[in-house]
Design a protein around this motif. Structure first.
Motif, PDB file in Angstrom:
ATOM      1  N   GLU A   1     -22.252 -10.425 -58.187  1.00  0.00           N
ATOM      2  CA  GLU A   1     -21.139 -10.684 -57.303  1.00  0.00           C
ATOM      3  C   GLU A   1     -20.411  -9.308 -57.453  1.00  0.00           C
ATOM      4  OE1 GLU A   1     -17.790 -13.015 -59.122  1.00  0.00           O
ATOM      5  OE2 GLU A   1     -19.476 -13.512 -60.615  1.00  0.00           O
ATOM      6  N   VAL A   2     -19.451  -9.167 -56.513  1.00  0.00           N
ATOM      7  CA  VAL A   2     -18.473  -8.031 -56.635  1.00  0.00           C
ATOM      8  C   VAL A   2     -16.963  -8.539 -56.552  1.00  0.00           C
ATOM      9  CG1 VAL A   2     -18.251  -7.864 -54.163  1.00  0.00           C
ATOM     10  CG2 VAL A   2     -17.958  -5.728 -55.326  1.00  0.00           C
ATOM     11  N   LYS A   3     -16.194  -7.822 -57.259  1.00  0.00           N
ATOM     12  CA  LYS A   3     -14.885  -7.810 -57.455  1.00  0.00           C
ATOM     13  C   LYS A   3     -14.064  -6.658 -57.657  1.00  0.00           C
ATOM     14  CE  LYS A   3     -11.644 -10.923 -59.972  1.00  0.00           C
ATOM     15  NZ  LYS A   3     -11.328 -11.805 -61.268  1.00  0.00           N
ATOM     16  N   ASN A   4     -13.346  -6.448 -56.386  1.00  0.00           N
ATOM     17  CA  ASN A   4     -12.568  -5.205 -56.385  1.00  0.00           C
ATOM     18  C   ASN A   4     -13.434  -4.037 -56.726  1.00  0.00           C
ATOM     19  OD1 ASN A   4     -10.095  -6.704 -55.748  1.00  0.00           O
ATOM     20  ND2 ASN A   4      -9.793  -7.117 -57.996  1.00  0.00           N
TER      21      ASN A   4
ATOM     22  N   ARG B   1     -25.773  -2.387 -39.278  1.00  0.00           N
ATOM     23  CA  ARG B   1     -25.253  -3.009 -37.990  1.00  0.00           C
ATOM     24  C   ARG B   1     -23.888  -3.096 -38.584  1.00  0.00           C
ATOM     25  NH1 ARG B   1     -28.843  -6.228 -34.956  1.00  0.00           N
ATOM     26  NH2 ARG B   1     -31.066  -6.163 -35.704  1.00  0.00           N
ATOM     27  N   GLN B   2     -22.851  -3.599 -37.362  1.00  0.00           N
ATOM     28  CA  GLN B   2     -21.483  -3.581 -37.530  1.00  0.00           C
ATOM     29  C   GLN B   2     -21.149  -4.958 -38.185  1.00  0.00           C
ATOM     30  OE1 GLN B   2     -19.846  -3.213 -33.578  1.00  0.00           O
ATOM     31  NE2 GLN B   2     -20.545  -0.736 -33.508  1.00  0.00           N
ATOM     32  N   THR B   3     -21.988  -5.885 -37.961  1.00  0.00           N
ATOM     33  CA  THR B   3     -21.682  -7.196 -38.471  1.00  0.00           C
ATOM     34  C   THR B   3     -22.853  -7.701 -39.324  1.00  0.00           C
ATOM     35  OG1 THR B   3     -22.220  -8.418 -36.580  1.00  0.00           O
ATOM     36  CG2 THR B   3     -20.018  -7.827 -36.934  1.00  0.00           C
ATOM     37  N   PRO B   4     -22.738  -8.714 -40.286  1.00  0.00           N
ATOM     38  CA  PRO B   4     -23.953  -9.223 -40.884  1.00  0.00           C
ATOM     39  C   PRO B   4     -24.786 -10.209 -40.158  1.00  0.00           C
ATOM     40  CG  PRO B   4     -21.943 -10.199 -41.884  1.00  0.00           C
ATOM     41  CD  PRO B   4     -21.553  -9.211 -40.808  1.00  0.00           C
ATOM     42  N   SER B   5     -25.060  -9.868 -39.133  1.00  0.00           N
ATOM     43  CA  SER B   5     -25.933 -10.553 -38.276  1.00  0.00           C
ATOM     44  C   SER B   5     -27.068  -9.983 -37.507  1.00  0.00           C
ATOM     45  CB  SER B   5     -24.965 -11.214 -37.256  1.00  0.00           C
ATOM     46  OG  SER B   5     -25.627 -11.927 -36.143  1.00  0.00           O
ATOM     47  N   THR B   6     -27.944 -10.632 -37.067  1.00  0.00           N
ATOM     48  CA  THR B   6     -29.112  -9.785 -36.212  1.00  0.00           C
ATOM     49  C   THR B   6     -28.584  -9.516 -34.872  1.00  0.00           C
ATOM     50  OG1 THR B   6     -30.089 -12.071 -35.657  1.00  0.00           O
ATOM     51  CG2 THR B   6     -31.010 -10.857 -37.499  1.00  0.00           C
TER      52      THR B   6
ATOM     53  N   GLU C   1     -20.448  -5.438 -50.777  1.00  0.00           N
ATOM     54  CA  GLU C   1     -20.506  -6.652 -50.752  1.00  0.00           C
ATOM     55  C   GLU C   1     -21.572  -7.305 -50.114  1.00  0.00           C
ATOM     56  OE1 GLU C   1     -17.799  -9.730 -47.647  1.00  0.00           O
ATOM     57  OE2 GLU C   1     -17.217  -7.422 -47.532  1.00  0.00           O
ATOM     58  N   ILE C   2     -21.666  -8.629 -50.796  1.00  0.00           N
ATOM     59  CA  ILE C   2     -22.914  -9.338 -50.191  1.00  0.00           C
ATOM     60  C   ILE C   2     -22.554 -10.641 -49.458  1.00  0.00           C
ATOM     61  CG2 ILE C   2     -24.821 -11.025 -50.918  1.00  0.00           C
ATOM     62  CD1 ILE C   2     -25.345  -8.811 -53.163  1.00  0.00           C
ATOM     63  N   ARG C   3     -23.114 -10.959 -48.455  1.00  0.00           N
ATOM     64  CA  ARG C   3     -23.047 -12.094 -47.621  1.00  0.00           C
ATOM     65  C   ARG C   3     -24.318 -12.875 -47.076  1.00  0.00           C
ATOM     66  NH1 ARG C   3     -18.557 -11.045 -43.083  1.00  0.00           N
ATOM     67  NH2 ARG C   3     -16.724 -10.338 -44.571  1.00  0.00           N
ATOM     68  N   GLY C   4     -24.554 -13.922 -47.987  1.00  0.00           N
ATOM     69  CA  GLY C   4     -25.871 -14.440 -47.592  1.00  0.00           C
ATOM     70  C   GLY C   4     -27.027 -13.504 -47.934  1.00  0.00           C
ATOM     71  N   GLU C   5     -27.772 -13.173 -46.811  1.00  0.00           N
ATOM     72  CA  GLU C   5     -28.908 -12.245 -46.933  1.00  0.00           C
ATOM     73  C   GLU C   5     -28.569 -10.935 -46.434  1.00  0.00           C
ATOM     74  OE1 GLU C   5     -31.819 -12.893 -48.427  1.00  0.00           O
ATOM     75  OE2 GLU C   5     -30.972 -14.815 -48.993  1.00  0.00           O
ATOM     76  N   TRP C   6     -27.393 -10.497 -46.479  1.00  0.00           N
ATOM     77  CA  TRP C   6     -26.965  -9.279 -45.968  1.00  0.00           C
ATOM     78  C   TRP C   6     -26.157  -8.413 -47.009  1.00  0.00           C
ATOM     79  CZ3 TRP C   6     -28.135  -7.260 -41.329  1.00  0.00           C
ATOM     80  CH2 TRP C   6     -28.855  -8.103 -40.228  1.00  0.00           C
ATOM     81  N   ILE C   7     -26.128  -7.141 -47.038  1.00  0.00           N
ATOM     82  CA  ILE C   7     -25.308  -6.603 -47.730  1.00  0.00           C
ATOM     83  C   ILE C   7     -24.594  -5.386 -47.038  1.00  0.00           C
ATOM     84  CG2 ILE C   7     -27.209  -4.876 -48.355  1.00  0.00           C
ATOM     85  CD1 ILE C   7     -25.964  -4.905 -51.303  1.00  0.00           C
ATOM     86  N   LYS C   8     -23.254  -5.192 -47.358  1.00  0.00           N
ATOM     87  CA  LYS C   8     -22.525  -4.394 -46.706  1.00  0.00           C
ATOM     88  C   LYS C   8     -22.710  -3.059 -47.655  1.00  0.00           C
ATOM     89  CE  LYS C   8     -17.787  -3.325 -44.814  1.00  0.00           C
ATOM     90  NZ  LYS C   8     -16.394  -4.148 -44.984  1.00  0.00           N
ATOM     91  N   VAL C   9     -22.535  -1.867 -46.964  1.00  0.00           N
ATOM     92  CA  VAL C   9     -22.955  -0.458 -47.506  1.00  0.00           C
ATOM     93  C   VAL C   9     -22.221   0.552 -47.059  1.00  0.00           C
ATOM     94  CG1 VAL C   9     -25.455  -1.201 -48.179  1.00  0.00           C
ATOM     95  CG2 VAL C   9     -25.152   0.139 -46.067  1.00  0.00           C
TER      96      VAL C   9
ATOM     97  N   ARG D   1     -19.312   8.595 -44.818  1.00  0.00           N
ATOM     98  CA  ARG D   1     -19.162   8.769 -43.501  1.00  0.00           C
ATOM     99  C   ARG D   1     -19.699   7.374 -42.619  1.00  0.00           C
ATOM    100  NH1 ARG D   1     -23.108  13.232 -40.805  1.00  0.00           N
ATOM    101  NH2 ARG D   1     -22.403  12.450 -38.708  1.00  0.00           N
ATOM    102  N   TYR D   2     -20.352   6.642 -43.152  1.00  0.00           N
ATOM    103  CA  TYR D   2     -20.725   5.395 -42.411  1.00  0.00           C
ATOM    104  C   TYR D   2     -20.591   4.144 -43.459  1.00  0.00           C
ATOM    105  CZ  TYR D   2     -22.800   8.499 -38.910  1.00  0.00           C
ATOM    106  OH  TYR D   2     -22.918   9.459 -38.083  1.00  0.00           O
ATOM    107  N   THR D   3     -20.169   2.922 -42.608  1.00  0.00           N
ATOM    108  CA  THR D   3     -20.127   1.577 -43.554  1.00  0.00           C
ATOM    109  C   THR D   3     -20.972   0.750 -42.426  1.00  0.00           C
ATOM    110  OG1 THR D   3     -18.278   2.149 -44.639  1.00  0.00           O
ATOM    111  CG2 THR D   3     -18.918  -0.246 -44.429  1.00  0.00           C
ATOM    112  N   GLY D   4     -21.611  -0.194 -42.938  1.00  0.00           N
ATOM    113  CA  GLY D   4     -22.407  -1.197 -42.194  1.00  0.00           C
ATOM    114  C   GLY D   4     -23.030  -2.095 -42.982  1.00  0.00           C
ATOM    115  N   TRP D   5     -23.794  -3.124 -42.346  1.00  0.00           N
ATOM    116  CA  TRP D   5     -24.564  -4.159 -42.988  1.00  0.00           C
ATOM    117  C   TRP D   5     -25.902  -3.893 -42.625  1.00  0.00           C
ATOM    118  CZ3 TRP D   5     -21.893  -7.990 -45.503  1.00  0.00           C
ATOM    119  CH2 TRP D   5     -20.654  -7.957 -45.612  1.00  0.00           C
ATOM    120  N   MET D   6     -26.518  -4.391 -43.897  1.00  0.00           N
ATOM    121  CA  MET D   6     -28.326  -4.092 -43.639  1.00  0.00           C
ATOM    122  C   MET D   6     -28.718  -5.657 -44.196  1.00  0.00           C
ATOM    123  SD  MET D   6     -29.283  -1.317 -46.216  1.00  0.00           S
ATOM    124  CE  MET D   6     -30.873  -1.647 -46.656  1.00  0.00           C
TER     125      MET D   6
END
Length: 172
Positions: free
Chosen positions: A62-65, A113-118, A139-147, A153-158
């Protein structure tokens, strides 16, 4: 009795979510000093990891701050593969995201991706760029991770299953 059952159900659900995340990362610490494992976000140092050939891999819970709680077992890669069992903290083991990194397994085209969804739109990034740069977990949301890319330079979900957590080789 109902309160105890509800508490137990909530705890089991929380543990199953953590155990199912499957997100792992290797430690890349360029500070020149041992990497600190703490008992809380920005808390007391409970373990110092010296540089090793190959590197360390941790499982993220899990992540916190910007601090990641990790499993109490750290894998060491290199000539001899070993494990370090962390002990002594009753509040868990935490590491800052800035020393965590991983790559992308498989094709590097249309990964983030821009959002945690296919259904989320892909970020327009050259695949060759993603071959050369590392990703850090946010961050983690279900089966997606924000990186975020290591150059910020880039932030997105995979999808989590696209993580390459091997510090010595690229994943297929």
């Amino acid at each position: 009795m109902k309160k105890m059952i509800l508490t137990t159900v909530i705890m089991v659900f929380a543990l199953s979510v953590y155990a199912q995340s499957g997100a792992r990362a290797y430690i890349i610490d360029s500070s020149g000093t041992p990497t600190n494992i703490r008992n809380a976000p920005n808390g007391k140092v409970v373990k110092k990891l010296p540089d090793v050939d190959g590197g360390y891999v941790v499982s993220l819970l899990e992540v916190k701050n910007n601090w990641w709680k990790i499993e109490p077992v750290i894998d060491i890669y290199g000539d001899v593969e070993e494990q370090i069992d962390l002990k002594g903290s009753k509040t868990g083991y935490w590491i800052h995201y800035s020393v965590l990194q991983f790559g992308i397994a498989g094709d590097h085209e249309n990964v983030l991706r821009q959002t945690p969804s296919t259904k989320g739109k892909f970020l327009k990034i050259e695949p060759s760029y993603l071959l050369e740069i590392g990703l850090q977990p946010l961050e983690i949301r279900g089966e997606w991770i924000k990186v975020i890319t290591t150059d910020k330079r880039y932030t997105g979900w995979m999808p989590i299953d696209r993580i390459c957590d091997n510090p010595l080789t690229t994943c297929p």
